[in-house]
Design a protein around this motif. Structure first.
Motif, PDB file in Angstrom:
ATOM      1  N   UNK A  61       0.829  -1.200   0.000  1.00 18.89           N
ATOM      2  CA  UNK A  61       0.000   0.000   0.000  1.00 18.89           C
ATOM      3  C   UNK A  61       0.870   1.260   0.000  1.00 18.89           C
ATOM      4  N   UNK A  62       1.985   1.203   0.760  1.00 20.38           N
ATOM      5  CA  UNK A  62       2.926   2.322   0.783  1.00 20.38           C
ATOM      6  C   UNK A  62       4.321   1.734   0.961  1.00 20.38           C
ATOM      7  N   UNK A  63       5.212   1.960  -0.004  1.00 18.67           N
ATOM      8  CA  UNK A  63       6.553   1.408   0.121  1.00 18.67           C
ATOM      9  C   UNK A  63       7.334   2.081   1.243  1.00 18.67           C
ATOM     10  N   UNK A  64       8.350   1.394   1.703  1.00 14.85           N
ATOM     11  CA  UNK A  64       9.211   1.938   2.755  1.00 14.85           C
ATOM     12  C   UNK A  64      10.017   3.105   2.198  1.00 14.85           C
ATOM     13  N   UNK A  65      10.292   4.047   3.066  1.00 16.43           N
ATOM     14  CA  UNK A  65      11.079   5.218   2.652  1.00 16.43           C
ATOM     15  C   UNK A  65      12.187   5.417   3.681  1.00 16.43           C
ATOM     16  N   UNK A  71      13.650  10.073   9.935  1.00 15.75           N
ATOM     17  CA  UNK A  71      12.228   9.712   9.843  1.00 15.75           C
ATOM     18  C   UNK A  71      12.035   8.573   8.853  1.00 15.75           C
ATOM     19  N   UNK A  72      12.469   7.400   9.242  1.00 13.54           N
ATOM     20  CA  UNK A  72      12.276   6.232   8.376  1.00 13.54           C
ATOM     21  C   UNK A  72      10.809   5.844   8.401  1.00 13.54           C
ATOM     22  N   UNK A  73      10.294   5.513   7.226  1.00 14.16           N
ATOM     23  CA  UNK A  73       8.900   5.105   7.100  1.00 14.16           C
ATOM     24  C   UNK A  73       8.888   3.632   6.719  1.00 14.16           C
ATOM     25  N   UNK A  74       8.197   2.837   7.521  1.00  9.24           N
ATOM     26  CA  UNK A  74       8.116   1.406   7.269  1.00  9.24           C
ATOM     27  C   UNK A  74       7.112   1.124   6.152  1.00  9.24           C
ATOM     28  N   UNK A  75       7.322  -0.002   5.505  1.00 11.53           N
ATOM     29  CA  UNK A  75       6.420  -0.421   4.435  1.00 11.53           C
ATOM     30  C   UNK A  75       5.066  -0.798   5.020  1.00 11.53           C
ATOM     31  N   UNK A  76       4.014  -0.428   4.316  1.00 17.04           N
ATOM     32  CA  UNK A  76       2.652  -0.818   4.686  1.00 17.04           C
ATOM     33  C   UNK A  76       2.168  -1.753   3.588  1.00 17.04           C
ATOM     34  N   UNK A  77       1.887  -3.006   3.970  1.00 15.58           N
ATOM     35  CA  UNK A  77       1.513  -3.985   2.960  1.00 15.58           C
ATOM     36  C   UNK A  77       0.511  -4.981   3.533  1.00 15.58           C
ATOM     37  N   UNK A  78      -0.314  -5.497   2.656  1.00  8.33           N
ATOM     38  CA  UNK A  78      -1.222  -6.593   3.003  1.00  8.33           C
ATOM     39  C   UNK A  78      -0.525  -7.871   2.561  1.00  8.33           C
ATOM     40  N   UNK A  79      -0.187  -8.718   3.520  1.00 11.87           N
ATOM     41  CA  UNK A  79       0.590  -9.929   3.229  1.00 11.87           C
ATOM     42  C   UNK A  79      -0.347 -11.123   3.044  1.00 11.87           C
ATOM     43  N   UNK A  80      -0.947 -11.196   1.871  1.00  9.53           N
ATOM     44  CA  UNK A  80      -1.913 -12.261   1.621  1.00  9.53           C
ATOM     45  C   UNK A  80      -1.234 -13.618   1.429  1.00  9.53           C
ATOM     46  N   UNK A  81       0.041 -13.659   1.097  1.00 21.79           N
ATOM     47  CA  UNK A  81       0.758 -14.929   0.971  1.00 21.79           C
ATOM     48  C   UNK A  81       0.905 -15.627   2.316  1.00 21.79           C
TER      49      UNK A  81
END
Length: 137
Positions: A61-65, A71-81
């Protein structure tokens, strides 16, 4: 009865101990099933689907930055696997429990159907009754 003695009586009942043993064995069984799914079942399925590792499948949904170290931003993901792996683990556990319950039910049915001989006094009373019926007046 004091609270401590009441708790001791509760904790030492057979049901609680059986439940504790079941939880420990269930946890160990869960680890076995997790290993079975992750290391034995999913690799051939991934190979059949072209090398896909289901545990790595996700919808980002939002890649890590990490461009700004403050201000590190963690990845936001739906891990359907990972969900697919967990679903397969659940199905295996449910099937294994079904087979255990089915086996227990089969054993208990055989025990119920086993004919039991009546007690000796009932047999003697039945014989006396039959002799009295057949007696000529």
């Amino acid at each position: 009865m004091s609270m401590l003695s009441e708790f001791k009586a509760f904790a030492m009942r057979g049901n609680v101990i059986d439940l504790a043993v079941g939880v420990v064995i269930g946890g160990a069984f869960g680890k076995i099933v997790t290993s079975l799914v992750d290391q034995i079942i999913m690799p051939p399925i991934g190979w059949l689907t072209g090398g896909i590792d289901f545990s790595d499948l996700k919808w980002v949904l939002r890649p890590a930055d990490a461009t700004n170290p403050a201000h590190k931003i963690a990845e936001v993901a739906i891990q359907y696997g990972a969900f697919i792996n967990t679903l397969i683990q659940f199905l295996i556990i449910a099937f294994a429990i079904f087979m255990v319950v089915k086996g227990i039910n089969r054993l208990s049915r055989k025990q119920e159907q086993a004919p039991t001989e009546p007690p000796a006094d009932v047999v003697l009373l039945t014989e006396i009754r039959d002799l009295l019926k057949n007696r000529q007046p």
